[in-house]
Design a protein around this motif. Sequence first.
Motif, PDB file in Angstrom:
ATOM      1  N   GLN A 314       8.347  -4.492  -6.705  1.00 48.27           N
ATOM      2  CA  GLN A 314       7.061  -5.251  -7.216  1.00 48.27           C
ATOM      3  C   GLN A 314       7.207  -6.447  -7.577  1.00 48.27           C
ATOM      4  OE1 GLN A 314       6.638  -2.203 -10.392  1.00 48.27           O
ATOM      5  NE2 GLN A 314       5.439  -0.987  -9.340  1.00 48.27           N
ATOM      6  N   GLY A 330       3.127  -3.330  -3.100  1.00 48.53           N
ATOM      7  CA  GLY A 330       1.563  -2.782  -2.799  1.00 48.53           C
ATOM      8  C   GLY A 330       1.662  -1.343  -2.222  1.00 48.53           C
ATOM      9  N   ASP A 331       2.961  -0.795  -2.067  1.00 53.70           N
ATOM     10  CA  ASP A 331       2.785   0.365  -1.258  1.00 53.70           C
ATOM     11  C   ASP A 331       2.323   1.465  -2.267  1.00 53.70           C
ATOM     12  OD1 ASP A 331       4.216   2.096   1.095  1.00 53.70           O
ATOM     13  OD2 ASP A 331       4.789   3.230  -0.813  1.00 53.70           O
ATOM     14  N   SER A 332       1.466   2.298  -1.604  1.00 52.92           N
ATOM     15  CA  SER A 332       0.670   3.278  -2.431  1.00 52.92           C
ATOM     16  C   SER A 332       1.426   4.418  -2.810  1.00 52.92           C
ATOM     17  CB  SER A 332      -0.510   3.976  -1.650  1.00 52.92           C
ATOM     18  OG  SER A 332      -0.063   4.436  -0.388  1.00 52.92           O
ATOM     19  N   ARG A 335       3.511   3.257  -5.742  1.00 51.75           N
ATOM     20  CA  ARG A 335       2.582   3.285  -6.871  1.00 51.75           C
ATOM     21  C   ARG A 335       2.142   4.491  -7.518  1.00 51.75           C
ATOM     22  NH1 ARG A 335      -0.729   0.192  -4.401  1.00 51.75           N
ATOM     23  NH2 ARG A 335      -2.248   1.852  -3.636  1.00 51.75           N
ATOM     24  N   ASN A 336       2.008   5.383  -6.373  1.00 57.30           N
ATOM     25  CA  ASN A 336       1.569   6.911  -7.045  1.00 57.30           C
ATOM     26  C   ASN A 336       2.655   7.575  -7.807  1.00 57.30           C
ATOM     27  OD1 ASN A 336      -0.944   6.430  -6.204  1.00 57.30           O
ATOM     28  ND2 ASN A 336      -0.533   7.641  -4.072  1.00 57.30           N
ATOM     29  N   ASN A 338       5.299   6.236  -9.146  1.00 55.47           N
ATOM     30  CA  ASN A 338       5.366   5.558 -10.694  1.00 55.47           C
ATOM     31  C   ASN A 338       4.690   5.950 -11.629  1.00 55.47           C
ATOM     32  OD1 ASN A 338       7.413   4.001  -9.421  1.00 55.47           O
ATOM     33  ND2 ASN A 338       6.310   2.025  -8.952  1.00 55.47           N
ATOM     34  N   SER A 339       3.169   6.176 -11.201  1.00 52.19           N
ATOM     35  CA  SER A 339       2.350   6.539 -12.090  1.00 52.19           C
ATOM     36  C   SER A 339       2.371   7.841 -12.519  1.00 52.19           C
ATOM     37  CB  SER A 339       0.964   6.404 -11.321  1.00 52.19           C
ATOM     38  OG  SER A 339       0.080   6.855 -12.212  1.00 52.19           O
TER      39      SER A 339
END
Length: 560
Positions: A314, A330-332, A335-336, A338-339
């Motif tokens: 990031q 910016g990879d989804s 990101r998902n 990590n969330s």
Amino acid sequence: MTDVSGTTTLTQTTSTTYVSGTSGYDYSSLIEAEYQEALSESYTLADEVSEDQAIVAAYEEMETYLQEFEDALTTLTDTATDTDDNVFDDKAAYLTSDSDVPADNIMGVLVEDDAVSGSYQIEVEQIATAHKIASDTVADADADLGLDGTFNLSTATGGSVDIVIDATTSLNDLVDLINSETDATGVSASVLQVSETEFMMVLTASNTNEEITFATVSGDDVAQSLGIIDGAGIYQNELQAAEPAILTIDGVTVERDSNSIDDLLEGVTISLYTANPGTTITLEVAEDLSGIKEAVQAFVDAYNNYRNFAIVQQATTTSGEASADAVLFGDSLLRNANSEIYNLLNTSVEYGDDEVLSLASFGITFNWDNTLTIDEDVLDEVLLSEPEKIEAFFSFNATTSSSDLGITAHDGIFGDMDFDMNITVDGAGDMTSVDVGGDTSLFTIDGKVISGAEGTEYEGLSFIYTGDATTTVNISISQGIADQMRYSLDNWANESSGILSEIINDMEESISDKNEEISEIESDAANYYDDLVEYYAELEAEIAEYEAVLDTLTALTSED
């Protein structure tokens, strides 16, 4: 591929055509331009392959970190069916002394996981000793003893073996004969040199609290002749008597033949080193607190390793653009993941009637970059005072109000659940239905096994009912964050069915397809190149012919 670099020339042979450029036209540049145009799509695909390969490598690295994170969580969970790696089942022994003599100088303890937790007061009155006896001395250990006879040598748990000597047997020879039978008799021998002219044989029992016994079989009474025993069979030179270990545990005196005692407390082996009457050793068998702390530290380290990977992915430059190493910027998927992980790390678990536990309850907090840090003072305090809270927060725990119903497996994220299961049994003792609140579609029955139905909140839960009567059983489930996270991470990083594995496989197939397409484009371009060379070579030849005719006409005209 035909070379068109440099000055253009035309040469024709039976196998190869070259463009010469004698006409003055730069055919090589034209050919190269058209050839590069034919290759242009392959260059685009090659760039895509390079980018895809970098992404695949990053996904594989991400998968590895998540798998290592999942492994670290395993010891903090209870899988119900296989708890071999569950640190909360591990037991440890803690020894303290009430005197200046350190406890570990007096005894050592090993505990197994099935040991019962408890505290015991132990006093070692006497340690077990091995029987040790000696012969009278002789002037020369290699000289013939002059004895001819057979004697039987044995111990209580050893075999009974006849030792045969003759007049030429020396003390050293006798020692060798006895030691050749040590495995059978449980007696070993050695020669002790008392002085330059005094040698004696020393016999030692292999096991403590077992006496060495002799019996004359035939010939000379060897044991009596050597001064080991007298005519009444009394030991003449007893160096150490065979004695049992004597200790008191919680005021009860016990004796054992060995200093290694594994039948006093189930799952506990006590090794006695020395007697120290008057010193009381407190033995506490409890959870392996150091093992739990190491497991918590491993959990934090594994998460931080993944988090540091995510931070690199990031990272941005000073201008706000993705840094060179941020392949997954910016990879989804990243990101998902990590969330999901962050949300689980912030999960709270109810404990008792009025307490809610979180990572902070154990001194584990987030840094500014969302890595974790541990306040060891807080963690140590909880470990020493209320270690059960750590288990409740991290692991899977389930209780049932009936000993006839036990949970055999759980596979999924359930959180906290509390429900009454109604089990109906027919006259033959077979289950006919299971329901919760009257809904019989929530569970399926297979013999004695009750399984949560697919698509319901109970999917993944399995129970076994050993009773034979209709009953209602209350089931309470608390699923700690380590257990929840393990299933979440497996969904992402399972080698065969995880999200990342499937994405990686799809991308590798796409890369393979693109490489094949590149090969086809390059092959077609090479053929096109050769066709261009052939075409321009023919064109150059025609131009050369026309120019020759023109030269001839020009010459004829000049003559006129």
